[in-house]
Scaffold this motif. Structure first.
Motif, short mmCIF file in Angstrom:
data_model
loop_
_atom_site.label_atom_id
_atom_site.label_comp_id
_atom_site.label_asym_id
_atom_site.label_seq_id
_atom_site.Cartn_x
_atom_site.Cartn_y
_atom_site.Cartn_z
N ALA A 31 0.84 -1.18 0.00
CA ALA A 31 0.00 0.00 0.00
C ALA A 31 0.89 1.24 0.00
N MET A 32 0.36 2.31 -0.55
CA MET A 32 1.10 3.57 -0.61
C MET A 32 0.19 4.70 -0.14
N SER A 33 0.81 5.77 0.30
CA SER A 33 0.07 6.94 0.76
C SER A 33 0.70 8.22 0.23
N TRP A 34 -0.08 9.28 0.25
CA TRP A 34 0.42 10.63 0.07
C TRP A 34 0.30 11.33 1.42
N VAL A 35 1.37 12.02 1.77
CA VAL A 35 1.44 12.77 3.02
C VAL A 35 1.93 14.17 2.67
N ARG A 36 1.38 15.19 3.30
CA ARG A 36 1.83 16.54 2.98
C ARG A 36 2.30 17.27 4.23
N GLY A 53 3.40 20.46 10.72
CA GLY A 53 3.63 19.04 10.89
C GLY A 53 3.17 18.22 9.69
N LEU A 54 3.29 16.91 9.84
CA LEU A 54 2.90 15.99 8.78
C LEU A 54 1.39 15.77 8.80
N GLU A 55 0.80 15.71 7.61
CA GLU A 55 -0.64 15.46 7.48
C GLU A 55 -0.86 14.37 6.43
N TRP A 56 -1.46 13.27 6.83
CA TRP A 56 -1.80 12.21 5.88
C TRP A 56 -2.91 12.69 4.96
N VAL A 57 -2.79 12.38 3.66
CA VAL A 57 -3.75 12.84 2.65
C VAL A 57 -4.60 11.70 2.09
N SER A 58 -3.93 10.62 1.65
CA SER A 58 -4.68 9.55 0.99
C SER A 58 -3.88 8.26 1.01
N TYR A 59 -4.60 7.13 0.90
CA TYR A 59 -4.02 5.78 0.97
C TYR A 59 -4.63 4.93 -0.14
N ILE A 60 -3.80 4.07 -0.72
CA ILE A 60 -4.30 3.10 -1.69
C ILE A 60 -3.62 1.77 -1.43
N SER A 61 -4.39 0.69 -1.42
CA SER A 61 -3.84 -0.63 -1.18
C SER A 61 -3.01 -1.09 -2.38
N GLY A 62 -2.30 -2.19 -2.21
CA GLY A 62 -1.42 -2.70 -3.26
C GLY A 62 -2.14 -2.99 -4.56
N THR A 63 -3.34 -3.50 -4.46
CA THR A 63 -4.12 -3.81 -5.66
C THR A 63 -4.91 -2.61 -6.17
N ASP A 92 -3.93 24.18 0.51
CA ASP A 92 -3.32 22.94 0.01
C ASP A 92 -1.83 23.13 -0.26
N THR A 93 -1.35 24.35 -0.10
CA THR A 93 0.07 24.62 -0.30
C THR A 93 0.90 23.80 0.68
N ALA A 94 1.79 22.97 0.15
CA ALA A 94 2.58 22.07 1.00
C ALA A 94 3.59 21.31 0.17
N LEU A 95 4.50 20.66 0.87
CA LEU A 95 5.39 19.68 0.26
C LEU A 95 4.67 18.34 0.33
N TYR A 96 4.46 17.71 -0.80
CA TYR A 96 3.71 16.46 -0.87
C TYR A 96 4.69 15.29 -1.00
N TYR A 97 4.59 14.35 -0.05
CA TYR A 97 5.44 13.18 -0.04
C TYR A 97 4.66 11.94 -0.49
N CYS A 98 5.31 11.12 -1.27
CA CYS A 98 4.86 9.77 -1.56
C CYS A 98 5.51 8.90 -0.49
N ALA A 99 4.72 8.07 0.19
CA ALA A 99 5.28 7.35 1.33
C ALA A 99 4.66 5.97 1.49
N GLN A 100 5.45 5.07 2.00
CA GLN A 100 4.99 3.72 2.32
C GLN A 100 4.95 3.63 3.84
N LEU A 101 3.76 3.72 4.40
CA LEU A 101 3.59 3.88 5.85
C LEU A 101 3.52 2.56 6.60
#
Lengths: 115, 111
Positions: free
Chosen positions: A33-38, A44-54, A90-99
């Protein structure tokens, strides 16, 4: 070493759209699964969205729901975030992350929403 | 507003032990969801320090340890070093929000 690299950030006006991309490598992308965090400037860090592996399970934060769409292309090892109706906040640094235990994070892509 | 509360800052002298608390509720930490801890050095991306509440990824010094009890979790740093100056965040899943949550963040200062 695990690698994720974000791209697609930039300066847009309120109400406009932007599509972020994340290229993953050196791990079995489709298995995780992967997430976007901004992170807004100085905040601080704010979780945005999650998607499972499939891609079959998707979650959004309240601030993203209805405006953002997460997706993935496992054949290309790519993760995406389509952001519509962007707001100044929505202004932020957006990270792709594996949580999970992999802990793979990119260096982020900067999104600036300003008139 | 984050559902995981951390102290804004903690400090300690080199060599000392400091702990950072992460207070949640029955819908996240108290529901049994794993807690993760991240270290963010100035100007860099977060780095995973602890996963599954108390496990360390390879390469993370054993000076860092995590624990969980009830609706709270803690990160302990023993033998504090100057290079440990950073922001630290806890993270878990919340069933009421159906999503992930981060703590408010704690800045660690080495005196």
């Amino acid at each position: 070493e695990l690698q994720v690299v974000e791209s697609g950030g930039g300066l847009v006006q309120p109400g406009e759209s932007l599509r972020l991309s994340c290229a993953a490598s050196r791990f079995s992308f489709s298995s995780y699964a992967m997430s976007w965090v901004r992170q807004a400037p100085g905040k601080g860090l704010e979780w945005v969205s999650y998607i499972s592996g499939t891609g079959g399970t998707i979650y959004y934060s309240d601030s993203a729901r209805g405006r953002f769409t997460i997706s993935r292309d496992n054949s290309k090892n790519m993760l995406y975030l389509q952001m519509n109706s962007l707001r100044v906040e929505d202004t932020a640094l957006y990270y792709c992350a594996q949580l999970t235990s992999l802990g793979a994070w990119g260096q982020g892509t900067l999104v600036t929403v300003s008139s | 507003q984050s559902v995981l509360t951390q102290p804004p800052s903690v400090s300690g002298a080199p060599g000392q032990r400091v702990t950072i608390s992460c207070t949640g509720s029955s819908s996240n930490i108290g529901a049994g969801y794993d807690v993760y801890w991240y270290q963010q050095l100035p100007g860099t991306a977060p780095k995973l320090l602890i996963y599954a509440s108390s496990a360390r990824p390879s390469g993370v010094p054993d000076r860092f340890s995590g624990s969980k009890s009830g609706t709270s979790a803690s990160l302990a740093i023993t033998g504090l070093q100057a290079e440990d100056e950073a922001d630290y965040y806890c993270q878990s899943f919340d069933s009421s929000l159906t999503g992930y949550v981060f703590g408010t963040g704690t800045g660690v200062t080495v005196l």
